[in-house]
Design a protein around this motif. Structure first.
Motif, PDB file in Angstrom:
ATOM      1  N   ILE A 188       0.832  -1.208   0.000  1.00 36.78           N
ATOM      2  CA  ILE A 188       0.000   0.000   0.000  1.00 36.78           C
ATOM      3  C   ILE A 188       0.864   1.255   0.000  1.00 36.78           C
ATOM      4  CG2 ILE A 188      -1.713   1.289   1.313  1.00 36.78           C
ATOM      5  CD1 ILE A 188      -2.848  -1.326   2.303  1.00 36.78           C
ATOM      6  N   ALA A 189       1.938   1.261   0.789  1.00 41.04           N
ATOM      7  CA  ALA A 189       2.806   2.442   0.857  1.00 41.04           C
ATOM      8  C   ALA A 189       3.467   2.712  -0.492  1.00 41.04           C
ATOM      9  CB  ALA A 189       3.866   2.248   1.934  1.00 41.04           C
ATOM     10  N   ALA A 213       1.617   7.602  -6.097  1.00 42.69           N
ATOM     11  CA  ALA A 213       0.571   8.579  -6.397  1.00 42.69           C
ATOM     12  C   ALA A 213       0.917   9.944  -5.812  1.00 42.69           C
ATOM     13  CB  ALA A 213      -0.763   8.084  -5.845  1.00 42.69           C
ATOM     14  N   MET A 214       1.527   9.953  -4.637  1.00 40.72           N
ATOM     15  CA  MET A 214       1.844  11.225  -3.972  1.00 40.72           C
ATOM     16  C   MET A 214       2.987  11.950  -4.670  1.00 40.72           C
ATOM     17  SD  MET A 214       2.840  11.742   0.037  1.00 40.72           S
ATOM     18  CE  MET A 214       4.445  10.954  -0.154  1.00 40.72           C
ATOM     19  N   VAL A 215       4.021  11.199  -5.074  1.00 37.93           N
ATOM     20  CA  VAL A 215       5.208  11.822  -5.675  1.00 37.93           C
ATOM     21  C   VAL A 215       4.992  12.127  -7.155  1.00 37.93           C
ATOM     22  CG1 VAL A 215       7.648  11.479  -6.226  1.00 37.93           C
ATOM     23  CG2 VAL A 215       6.744  10.713  -4.031  1.00 37.93           C
ATOM     24  N   ARG A 216       4.425  11.177  -7.881  1.00 37.13           N
ATOM     25  CA  ARG A 216       4.250  11.370  -9.319  1.00 37.13           C
ATOM     26  C   ARG A 216       2.979  12.136  -9.657  1.00 37.13           C
ATOM     27  NH1 ARG A 216       9.019  10.323  -9.728  1.00 37.13           N
ATOM     28  NH2 ARG A 216       9.914   8.558 -10.882  1.00 37.13           N
ATOM     29  N   THR A 266      10.262   6.371   3.736  1.00 33.37           N
ATOM     30  CA  THR A 266      11.390   5.581   3.228  1.00 33.37           C
ATOM     31  C   THR A 266      11.311   5.420   1.714  1.00 33.37           C
ATOM     32  OG1 THR A 266      11.440   4.372   5.322  1.00 33.37           O
ATOM     33  CG2 THR A 266      12.599   3.388   3.472  1.00 33.37           C
ATOM     34  N   ILE A 267      10.133   5.110   1.201  1.00 32.81           N
ATOM     35  CA  ILE A 267       9.976   4.882  -0.241  1.00 32.81           C
ATOM     36  C   ILE A 267      10.030   6.199  -1.007  1.00 32.81           C
ATOM     37  CG2 ILE A 267       8.428   3.947  -1.992  1.00 32.81           C
ATOM     38  CD1 ILE A 267       7.344   2.057   0.191  1.00 32.81           C
ATOM     39  N   ALA A 268       9.454   7.255  -0.429  1.00 31.48           N
ATOM     40  CA  ALA A 268       9.450   8.549  -1.111  1.00 31.48           C
ATOM     41  C   ALA A 268      10.859   9.074  -1.326  1.00 31.48           C
ATOM     42  CB  ALA A 268       8.630   9.558  -0.309  1.00 31.48           C
ATOM     43  N   ALA A 269      11.763   8.784  -0.372  1.00 31.05           N
ATOM     44  CA  ALA A 269      13.144   9.246  -0.513  1.00 31.05           C
ATOM     45  C   ALA A 269      13.794   8.654  -1.765  1.00 31.05           C
ATOM     46  CB  ALA A 269      13.946   8.855   0.728  1.00 31.05           C
ATOM     47  N   ALA A 270      13.482   7.388  -2.065  1.00 36.25           N
ATOM     48  CA  ALA A 270      14.053   6.758  -3.264  1.00 36.25           C
ATOM     49  C   ALA A 270      13.323   7.199  -4.517  1.00 36.25           C
ATOM     50  CB  ALA A 270      13.987   5.241  -3.113  1.00 36.25           C
ATOM     51  N   LEU A 271      12.002   7.277  -4.442  1.00 42.12           N
ATOM     52  CA  LEU A 271      11.221   7.605  -5.637  1.00 42.12           C
ATOM     53  C   LEU A 271      11.497   9.030  -6.112  1.00 42.12           C
ATOM     54  CD1 LEU A 271       9.124   6.373  -7.508  1.00 42.12           C
ATOM     55  CD2 LEU A 271       7.328   7.272  -6.020  1.00 42.12           C
ATOM     56  N   SER A 272      11.738   9.939  -5.179  1.00 46.04           N
ATOM     57  CA  SER A 272      11.998  11.328  -5.565  1.00 46.04           C
ATOM     58  C   SER A 272      13.325  11.488  -6.298  1.00 46.04           C
ATOM     59  CB  SER A 272      11.989  12.215  -4.312  1.00 46.04           C
ATOM     60  OG  SER A 272      10.746  12.138  -3.652  1.00 46.04           O
ATOM     61  N   SER A 273      14.247  10.557  -6.061  1.00 49.76           N
ATOM     62  CA  SER A 273      15.574  10.670  -6.685  1.00 49.76           C
ATOM     63  C   SER A 273      15.640  10.015  -8.067  1.00 49.76           C
ATOM     64  CB  SER A 273      16.627  10.021  -5.778  1.00 49.76           C
ATOM     65  OG  SER A 273      16.386   8.629  -5.642  1.00 49.76           O
ATOM     66  N   ILE A 274      14.564   9.356  -8.483  1.00 51.27           N
ATOM     67  CA  ILE A 274      14.563   8.677  -9.788  1.00 51.27           C
ATOM     68  C   ILE A 274      14.014   9.621 -10.851  1.00 51.27           C
ATOM     69  CG2 ILE A 274      13.581   6.757 -11.096  1.00 51.27           C
ATOM     70  CD1 ILE A 274      13.506   5.166  -8.526  1.00 51.27           C
ATOM     71  N   ASP A 275      14.740   9.741 -11.934  1.00 50.57           N
ATOM     72  CA  ASP A 275      14.340  10.620 -13.027  1.00 50.57           C
ATOM     73  C   ASP A 275      13.084  10.074 -13.705  1.00 50.57           C
ATOM     74  OD1 ASP A 275      14.109  12.386 -15.086  1.00 50.57           O
ATOM     75  OD2 ASP A 275      16.190  12.191 -15.786  1.00 50.57           O
ATOM     76  N   MET A 279      13.141  -0.911  -4.961  1.00 53.83           N
ATOM     77  CA  MET A 279      12.880  -2.118  -4.186  1.00 53.83           C
ATOM     78  C   MET A 279      13.623  -2.155  -2.844  1.00 53.83           C
ATOM     79  SD  MET A 279      11.202  -4.783  -3.752  1.00 53.83           S
ATOM     80  CE  MET A 279      10.343  -4.921  -5.324  1.00 53.83           C
ATOM     81  N   PRO A 280      14.905  -1.739  -2.753  1.00 52.62           N
ATOM     82  CA  PRO A 280      15.556  -1.742  -1.424  1.00 52.62           C
ATOM     83  C   PRO A 280      14.814  -0.903  -0.404  1.00 52.62           C
ATOM     84  CG  PRO A 280      17.192  -1.529  -3.157  1.00 52.62           C
ATOM     85  CD  PRO A 280      15.864  -1.363  -3.818  1.00 52.62           C
ATOM     86  N   ASN A 281      14.306   0.263  -0.822  1.00 54.04           N
ATOM     87  CA  ASN A 281      13.566   1.106   0.118  1.00 54.04           C
ATOM     88  C   ASN A 281      12.202   0.517   0.446  1.00 54.04           C
ATOM     89  OD1 ASN A 281      15.631   2.865  -1.236  1.00 54.04           O
ATOM     90  ND2 ASN A 281      14.863   4.297   0.273  1.00 54.04           N
TER      91      ASN A 281
END
Length: 266
Positions: free
Chosen positions: A79-80, A86-89, A148-157, A184-186
């Protein structure tokens, strides 16, 4: 060493002692030979660990907590991941409200949340059920997994997904084959945090637990009231070791993520 530096070192060591002292006291009590809690301990024994693993009531409670924690970790991670994407993109007007809703359980006192869930679950028949526990624990674990997941997703182009879709992939396929492997690690780290938060969560367990099925923290509360023995510090030591193992696992996942990101950056 200058007086200023000496003062800073003294302050740091003082804080460390203040944090570690209770843990060291509990650790020593877990190996005491007496039938009651004493400090300093008298003698050394592993008896209380053996009584914990040899008692069916404690094992049932530990198994119940483990089941809830594993399911909570999986459900929270799934779910996260979807909510964070949805929150970041997403660029909708409700994005800010969505973000506040996700991280809201951090600012709401657990006791208030527990009372609300207790009253609601009583109405819908979810009190003292695995489903009810999982839903409640997902609520409190969701903010940590999202961060935790947002930190990784925000850094991906985002251009990586756009390139995949320009080659004919759907948005879901681009996410599954491009974005998800990178974060996936995050995602796994978020699941680990949800696991440990669920396994030793005491407040919600106190309200949702019934007569038979009780989580390990709830059983510890009951034992403290009725029969205070060194088995409680022994369980506390085991929970501390479990938390350390989870932190080590999360650290290894971060190193794995860093190694995966390095070639892409080069």
């Amino acid at each position: 060493m200058t007086p200023h530096r000496l003062l800073i070192n003294a302050y740091v060591y003082g804080v460390l002692i203040f944090i570690l002292a209770p843990i060291l006291v509990i650790l020593s009590m877990a190996f005491s030979t007496t039938e009651y809690l004493t400090f300093p301990p008298r003698g050394f024994t592993l008896r209380w660990f053996g009584e914990f693993f040899g008692n069916s009531r404690w094992m049932d409670a530990a198994g119940f907590s483990l089941t809830i924690a594993v399911v909570t970790a999986v459900v929270t991670a799934v779910i996260a991941t979807m909510a964070t994407y949805a929150m970041v993109r997403g660029a909708g007007r409700l994005g800010a409200l969505f973000q506040v809703t996700l991280i809201g359980p951090i600012v709401v006192p657990h006791i208030a949340l527990a009372v609300a869930l207790y009253l609601f679950f009583q109405k819908v028949g979810l009190s003292n059920t695995v489903t009810g526990y999982v839903m409640a624990h997902c609520v409190i674990a969701m903010p940590f997994a999202v961060f935790t997941i947002a930190a990784a997703l925000s850094s991906i182009d985002r251009a990586l997904e756009d390139a995949a879709m320009s080659c004919g992939a759907t948005r879901f396929t681009a996410f599954r084959l491009v974005t998800l492997p990178l974060i996936m690690p995050n995602v796994l780290s978020g699941g680990l945090f949800a696991f440990i938060l669920s396994f030793d969560e005491p407040v919600i367990a106190f309200f949702l637990a019934g007569i038979r099925d009780k989580t390990l923290p709830r059983m510890m509360f009951d034992d403290i009231e009725q029969n205070l023995t060194p088995i409680i510090p022994a369980i506390a030591v085991l929970l501390t070791l479990l938390s350390i193992a989870v932190l080590i696992g999360a650290g290894l996942l971060r190193r794995w993520a860093a190694r995966r990101a390095r070639p892409a950056a080069d």
